[in-house]
Design a protein around this motif. Structure first.
Motif, PDB file in Angstrom:
ATOM      1  N   SER A  92      10.114  -4.111  13.765  1.00 56.86           N
ATOM      2  CA  SER A  92       9.096  -3.135  13.397  1.00 56.86           C
ATOM      3  C   SER A  92       8.620  -3.443  11.977  1.00 56.86           C
ATOM      4  N   LEU A  93       7.319  -3.318  11.772  1.00 58.34           N
ATOM      5  CA  LEU A  93       6.715  -3.604  10.474  1.00 58.34           C
ATOM      6  C   LEU A  93       5.930  -2.388   9.999  1.00 58.34           C
ATOM      7  N   ARG A  94       5.904  -2.198   8.684  1.00 57.89           N
ATOM      8  CA  ARG A  94       5.056  -1.174   8.079  1.00 57.89           C
ATOM      9  C   ARG A  94       4.090  -1.849   7.127  1.00 57.89           C
ATOM     10  N   LEU A  95       2.817  -1.581   7.322  1.00 59.07           N
ATOM     11  CA  LEU A  95       1.765  -2.109   6.465  1.00 59.07           C
ATOM     12  C   LEU A  95       1.251  -0.989   5.575  1.00 59.07           C
ATOM     13  N   ARG A  96       1.308  -1.229   4.269  1.00 61.77           N
ATOM     14  CA  ARG A  96       0.827  -0.239   3.293  1.00 61.77           C
ATOM     15  C   ARG A  96      -0.330  -0.843   2.512  1.00 61.77           C
ATOM     16  N   PHE A  97      -1.313  -0.004   2.162  1.00 65.58           N
ATOM     17  CA  PHE A  97      -2.318  -0.434   1.198  1.00 65.58           C
ATOM     18  C   PHE A  97      -2.782   0.788   0.410  1.00 65.58           C
ATOM     19  N   THR A 149      13.280  -4.281   4.206  1.00 65.60           N
ATOM     20  CA  THR A 149      13.053  -5.428   3.333  1.00 65.60           C
ATOM     21  C   THR A 149      11.556  -5.692   3.214  1.00 65.60           C
ATOM     22  N   ASP A 150      11.074  -5.831   1.993  1.00 66.59           N
ATOM     23  CA  ASP A 150       9.675  -6.183   1.778  1.00 66.59           C
ATOM     24  C   ASP A 150       9.494  -7.671   2.072  1.00 66.59           C
ATOM     25  N   LEU A 151       8.552  -7.990   2.961  1.00 68.07           N
ATOM     26  CA  LEU A 151       8.353  -9.370   3.399  1.00 68.07           C
ATOM     27  C   LEU A 151       7.226 -10.071   2.652  1.00 68.07           C
ATOM     28  N   ALA A 152       6.174  -9.329   2.301  1.00 72.68           N
ATOM     29  CA  ALA A 152       5.035  -9.935   1.607  1.00 72.68           C
ATOM     30  C   ALA A 152       4.248  -8.836   0.903  1.00 72.68           C
ATOM     31  N   TRP A 153       3.576  -9.210  -0.185  1.00 72.27           N
ATOM     32  CA  TRP A 153       2.828  -8.230  -0.957  1.00 72.27           C
ATOM     33  C   TRP A 153       1.802  -8.942  -1.827  1.00 72.27           C
ATOM     34  N   SER A 154       0.789  -8.199  -2.256  1.00 72.98           N
ATOM     35  CA  SER A 154      -0.177  -8.746  -3.192  1.00 72.98           C
ATOM     36  C   SER A 154       0.431  -8.732  -4.582  1.00 72.98           C
ATOM     37  N   SER A 155      -0.095  -9.570  -5.442  1.00 72.35           N
ATOM     38  CA  SER A 155       0.491  -9.692  -6.776  1.00 72.35           C
ATOM     39  C   SER A 155      -0.579  -9.511  -7.840  1.00 72.35           C
ATOM     40  N   GLY A 156      -0.118  -9.240  -9.059  1.00 71.07           N
ATOM     41  CA  GLY A 156      -1.027  -9.099 -10.182  1.00 71.07           C
ATOM     42  C   GLY A 156      -1.585  -7.700 -10.305  1.00 71.07           C
ATOM     43  N   SER A 157      -2.295  -7.457 -11.393  1.00 71.09           N
ATOM     44  CA  SER A 157      -2.849  -6.142 -11.650  1.00 71.09           C
ATOM     45  C   SER A 157      -4.352  -6.092 -11.416  1.00 71.09           C
ATOM     46  N   GLY A 158      -4.943  -7.225 -11.023  1.00 74.02           N
ATOM     47  CA  GLY A 158      -6.377  -7.263 -10.803  1.00 74.02           C
ATOM     48  C   GLY A 158      -6.752  -6.763  -9.422  1.00 74.02           C
ATOM     49  N   ALA A 159      -7.972  -7.020  -9.039  1.00 70.65           N
ATOM     50  CA  ALA A 159      -8.491  -6.524  -7.773  1.00 70.65           C
ATOM     51  C   ALA A 159      -8.030  -7.399  -6.618  1.00 70.65           C
ATOM     52  N   VAL A 160      -7.830  -6.781  -5.448  1.00 70.91           N
ATOM     53  CA  VAL A 160      -7.551  -7.555  -4.244  1.00 70.91           C
ATOM     54  C   VAL A 160      -8.717  -7.484  -3.272  1.00 70.91           C
ATOM     55  N   VAL A 161      -9.681  -6.622  -3.515  1.00 70.79           N
ATOM     56  CA  VAL A 161     -10.810  -6.449  -2.612  1.00 70.79           C
ATOM     57  C   VAL A 161     -12.102  -6.732  -3.365  1.00 70.79           C
ATOM     58  N   THR A 208       6.513  -4.391   5.080  1.00 71.75           N
ATOM     59  CA  THR A 208       7.954  -4.164   5.044  1.00 71.75           C
ATOM     60  C   THR A 208       8.550  -4.273   6.440  1.00 71.75           C
ATOM     61  N   ASP A 209       9.713  -4.923   6.524  1.00 69.88           N
ATOM     62  CA  ASP A 209      10.515  -4.946   7.752  1.00 69.88           C
ATOM     63  C   ASP A 209      11.288  -3.632   7.799  1.00 69.88           C
ATOM     64  N   LEU A 210      10.916  -2.749   8.723  1.00 69.46           N
ATOM     65  CA  LEU A 210      11.548  -1.431   8.773  1.00 69.46           C
ATOM     66  C   LEU A 210      12.980  -1.491   9.265  1.00 69.46           C
ATOM     67  N   SER A 211      13.328  -2.520  10.041  1.00 71.03           N
ATOM     68  CA  SER A 211      14.686  -2.600  10.577  1.00 71.03           C
ATOM     69  C   SER A 211      15.708  -2.895   9.496  1.00 71.03           C
ATOM     70  N   THR A 212      15.284  -3.557   8.427  1.00 69.64           N
ATOM     71  CA  THR A 212      16.194  -3.880   7.322  1.00 69.64           C
ATOM     72  C   THR A 212      15.729  -3.280   5.998  1.00 69.64           C
ATOM     73  N   LEU A 258      -0.565   4.151   5.485  1.00 64.99           N
ATOM     74  CA  LEU A 258       0.589   3.589   6.178  1.00 64.99           C
ATOM     75  C   LEU A 258       0.243   3.333   7.642  1.00 64.99           C
ATOM     76  N   ILE A 259       0.639   2.152   8.138  1.00 59.75           N
ATOM     77  CA  ILE A 259       0.458   1.792   9.546  1.00 59.75           C
ATOM     78  C   ILE A 259       1.746   1.126  10.019  1.00 59.75           C
ATOM     79  N   ASP A 260       2.307   1.612  11.123  1.00 59.03           N
ATOM     80  CA  ASP A 260       3.513   1.017  11.696  1.00 59.03           C
ATOM     81  C   ASP A 260       3.171   0.229  12.954  1.00 59.03           C
ATOM     82  N   LEU A 261       3.768  -0.956  13.067  1.00 58.32           N
ATOM     83  CA  LEU A 261       3.689  -1.771  14.269  1.00 58.32           C
ATOM     84  C   LEU A 261       5.111  -1.923  14.789  1.00 58.32           C
ATOM     85  N   VAL A 262       5.401  -1.349  15.948  1.00 62.76           N
ATOM     86  CA  VAL A 262       6.774  -1.259  16.454  1.00 62.76           C
ATOM     87  C   VAL A 262       6.858  -1.966  17.803  1.00 62.76           C
TER      88      VAL A 262
END
Length: 242
Positions: free
Chosen positions: A179-184, A149-161, A143-147, A98-102
């Protein structure tokens, strides 16, 4: 108007334009630039608090009470680069970083892109094997922490890296929020992050699409400034002729 008067006019117009034309250039947070560098495995927030922060945006690398979600440093090997990762001293397959950008009050943070690399540098097992090659089965979420709300995400069950080169995730329209939260993860032990690129904007003035009061374009301000200065100079010229 004398040459000195013309120079003064342009100087005054430039002063009018300057506050509006200076935009916030994107900041690129690279683990190659972390102070030290610290020892491998060090918690970023402990050895370099707020690493990568640039007012009005602050970065937090130790989000939440669980240390397994706190980002740690490693100097090489994530698709051939340093990176931030999370987890314990051994792979568990359940590490969500988890990484927060505020942004400060009255501002928004804009996330432009980030890079994800895999450990080890190159694939050493079939990409479909989540045990021997787990990092390539991790995904990301912003994720937009103020609301909440998830703004963007990877899709599918395959590899992203992809092990050899990693992958750059870019947003043609930057993700914007106070404020944004980045998860991976969930294999944050075998996936590392780098090149987090962000900027900021002023709510109601320079933020895209926020419905705020329009800000005059620099060229418009320059023309307006020159026009007003010219009118003043012409009036002074006429007064001296009377």
């Amino acid at each position: 108007m004398t040459r000195r008067g013309i120079r003064r006019c342009f100087a005054a117009a430039a002063a009018l334009v300057a506050p509006w034309s200076a935009g916030a250039s994107p900041i690129v947070v690279k683990f190659e630039n972390i102070p030290g560098p610290p020892a491998n495995g060090a918690f970023v927030q402990s050895v370099a608090p707020g690493f990568g922060s640039q007012p009005p945006v602050a970065l937090n690398w130790a989000v939440g009470p669980a240390a397994t979600s706190h980002v740690r440093y490693w100097g090489s090997g994530y698709s051939g680069r340093p990176a931030g990762w999370c987890g314990t001293a051994a792979y568990s397959g359940n590490d969500l970083c988890l990484i927060d950008l505020v942004a400060a009050a009255g501002h928004k943070v804009l996330l432009h892109s980030f890079w994800l690399g895999a450990w080890p540098n190159t694939p050493n097992a079939p990409i479909t094997d989540p045990v021997a090659n787990p990092g390539r089965h991790s995904h990301w979420l912003v994720t937009d922490l103020s609301t909440n709300t998830d703004l963007a995400w990877s899709s599918g069950s395959g590899a992203v890296v992809l092990g050899g080169t990693g992958v750059t995730v870019s947003f043609p329209t930057p993700l914007a929020a106070p404020s944004l939260r980045l998860r991976f993860g969930p294999d944050g032990y075998t996936v590392g992050i780098n090149d987090i690129t962000y900027s900021s904007c002023v709510i109601g003035q320079t933020c895209p699409g926020d419905g705020g009061t329009p800000v005059p374009e620099p060229a418009t301000l320059a023309l307006l400034g020159l026009g007003l200065i010219g009118l003043g100079a012409a009036r002074r010229w006429r007064l001296t002729r009377v």
